[in-house]
Design a protein around this motif. Structure first.
Motif, short mmCIF file in Angstrom:
data_model
loop_
_atom_site.label_atom_id
_atom_site.label_comp_id
_atom_site.label_asym_id
_atom_site.label_seq_id
_atom_site.Cartn_x
_atom_site.Cartn_y
_atom_site.Cartn_z
N PRO A 1 -14.72 -0.49 -17.94
CA PRO A 1 -15.19 -1.43 -18.96
C PRO A 1 -14.86 -2.88 -18.60
N VAL A 2 -15.76 -3.79 -18.99
CA VAL A 2 -15.58 -5.23 -18.81
C VAL A 2 -15.97 -5.90 -20.13
N ASP A 3 -15.70 -7.21 -20.21
CA ASP A 3 -15.98 -7.90 -21.48
C ASP A 3 -17.05 -8.99 -21.35
N GLN A 4 -17.79 -9.02 -20.21
CA GLN A 4 -18.83 -10.02 -20.03
C GLN A 4 -20.09 -9.37 -19.46
N GLY A 5 -21.26 -9.88 -19.89
CA GLY A 5 -22.52 -9.25 -19.53
C GLY A 5 -22.95 -9.48 -18.09
N PHE A 6 -22.61 -10.64 -17.50
CA PHE A 6 -23.08 -10.90 -16.13
C PHE A 6 -22.42 -9.95 -15.13
N THR A 7 -21.10 -9.81 -15.22
CA THR A 7 -20.43 -8.89 -14.31
C THR A 7 -20.83 -7.44 -14.58
N LEU A 8 -21.16 -7.14 -15.83
CA LEU A 8 -21.65 -5.80 -16.16
C LEU A 8 -22.90 -5.47 -15.36
N GLU A 9 -23.90 -6.35 -15.43
CA GLU A 9 -25.15 -6.08 -14.72
C GLU A 9 -24.96 -6.11 -13.21
N ALA A 10 -24.16 -7.07 -12.72
CA ALA A 10 -23.93 -7.16 -11.28
C ALA A 10 -23.22 -5.91 -10.77
N GLY A 11 -22.19 -5.48 -11.47
CA GLY A 11 -21.43 -4.31 -11.02
C GLY A 11 -22.27 -3.05 -10.98
N ARG A 12 -23.12 -2.88 -11.96
CA ARG A 12 -23.94 -1.67 -12.01
C ARG A 12 -25.07 -1.72 -10.97
N SER A 13 -25.73 -2.87 -10.84
CA SER A 13 -26.91 -2.92 -9.97
C SER A 13 -26.56 -3.09 -8.50
N ILE A 14 -25.47 -3.80 -8.17
CA ILE A 14 -25.13 -4.02 -6.76
C ILE A 14 -24.35 -2.84 -6.19
N TRP A 15 -23.35 -2.34 -6.94
CA TRP A 15 -22.45 -1.32 -6.38
C TRP A 15 -22.50 0.02 -7.09
N GLY A 16 -23.18 0.13 -8.20
CA GLY A 16 -23.16 1.38 -8.94
C GLY A 16 -21.85 1.64 -9.66
N PHE A 17 -21.09 0.58 -9.93
CA PHE A 17 -19.86 0.76 -10.70
C PHE A 17 -20.22 1.11 -12.15
N LEU B 1 -23.32 6.42 -10.02
CA LEU B 1 -24.17 5.99 -11.13
C LEU B 1 -25.59 6.45 -10.86
N ASP B 2 -26.24 6.94 -11.91
CA ASP B 2 -27.64 7.39 -11.82
C ASP B 2 -27.84 8.41 -10.71
N GLY B 3 -26.87 9.32 -10.55
CA GLY B 3 -27.00 10.41 -9.59
C GLY B 3 -26.68 10.05 -8.15
N VAL B 4 -26.22 8.83 -7.89
CA VAL B 4 -25.94 8.39 -6.52
C VAL B 4 -24.46 8.04 -6.39
N THR B 5 -23.80 8.61 -5.38
CA THR B 5 -22.42 8.26 -5.06
C THR B 5 -22.42 7.23 -3.94
N ARG B 6 -21.62 6.21 -4.07
CA ARG B 6 -21.61 5.10 -3.12
C ARG B 6 -20.20 4.80 -2.64
N ARG B 7 -20.15 4.28 -1.41
CA ARG B 7 -18.90 3.77 -0.85
C ARG B 7 -19.01 2.25 -0.76
N ILE B 8 -17.97 1.55 -1.23
CA ILE B 8 -18.00 0.09 -1.27
C ILE B 8 -16.83 -0.45 -0.45
N PRO B 9 -17.08 -1.17 0.62
CA PRO B 9 -15.97 -1.80 1.36
C PRO B 9 -15.35 -2.91 0.52
N TRP B 10 -14.04 -2.91 0.51
CA TRP B 10 -13.30 -3.78 -0.41
C TRP B 10 -12.06 -4.26 0.31
N SER B 11 -11.73 -5.52 0.17
CA SER B 11 -10.49 -6.04 0.76
C SER B 11 -9.77 -6.90 -0.26
N VAL B 12 -8.44 -6.89 -0.18
CA VAL B 12 -7.61 -7.64 -1.13
C VAL B 12 -6.58 -8.44 -0.34
#
Length: 245
Positions: free
Chosen positions: A112-128, A181-192
């Motif tokens: 869960p997030v509290d803002q709409g822009f990151t909501l749409e970006a997270g779902r459409s770009i990475w399937g979060f 998300l939507d039947g697709v499993t994804r791998r996302i490269p991430w660095s911190v």
């Protein structure tokens, strides 16, 4: 360079977070219960001890980044990468070291997030699996607190006590996040790139509400003593392009 159009804005890859504060609590839970939760993704929970998997609850204050400022809460499980062999049967420290070598990552089950822009970006770009919720972060006091409510119902109230300062890596740490998300499993490269890291055994207090996610956490055995807690005063992050598995 890959680009995505989100709500009329051009988002280029990788997506960068310049400053965020992170608090987390990790729990040993029954591996069979974790596998039941993850069954929809096709991924396998990593056994950090025989019959035990790792579930992490995390809350993040994103202060500055390409997706604007927002609050986030996450439920994630350590998973073995699909190409890894059978799980080892050794002690916790040896198992975690082997999992790191094998490229184990974290599957993001609820975000869960509290803002709409990151909501749409997270779902459409990475399937979060992002969805809107009320996330109340209280980070100014010595005890870090997160209260999550969804649809007017309490999900959980999590209190984290910062521990002892530990050395931070001198370079960005690469990792893999996984989503479904939507039947697709994804791998996302991430660095911190964390600064101001503190850790301790235990150190968390969680109170569950009456939301379905709270019931799911209860079925995993929460509330219980955390294996460890981690706080990061400042971290930068980068998220690369998702790859469908």
């Amino acid at each position: 360079m890959a680009r995505h159009l989100i709500q009329g804005r051009d988002v280029s890859m990788p997506v960068r977070v310049r400053d965020a504060t992170v608090c987390s609590a990790s729990y040993l839970v029954r591996a069979d219960a974790a596998r039941a939760v993850l069954a929809y993704s096709g991924l396998d929970a990593a056994e950090v001890l025989p019959g035990r998997a790792l579930c992490t609850l995390a809350f993040v204050d994103y202060a500055d980044g390409d997706l604007d400022a927002y609050h986030e809460f996450g439920v994630a499980f350590m998973i073995r990468p699909p190409e890894a062999g059978p799980p080892p049967r050794r002690g916790l420290r040896a198992n975690l070291a082997e999992l790191r070598r094998s490229g184990a990552g974290f599957f993001v089950h609820w975000l869960p997030v509290d803002q709409g822009f990151t909501l749409e970006a997270g779902r459409s770009i990475w399937g979060f699996p992002k969805e809107l919720a009320d996330i109340d972060l209280r980070l100014a006091s010595p005890y870090k607190r997160c209260i999550v409510r969804k649809d007017g119902r309490l999900v959980l109230d999590l209190l984290v006590r910062p521990g002892f300062r530990v050395p931070a890596p001198g370079a960005a740490t690469p990792a893999d996040a996984y989503s479904h998300l939507d039947g697709v499993t994804r791998r996302i490269p991430w660095s911190v790139f964390p600064r101001g890291v503190r850790a301790r055994p235990g150190g968390a207090l969680v109170r569950l509400g009456n939301h379905p996610v709270a019931r799911e956490l209860s079925e995993l055995g929460l509330p219980k003593r955390a294996l460890m807690t981690l706080t990061v005063d400042h971290t930068a992050m980068a998220f690369g392009e998702a790859k469908a598995l």
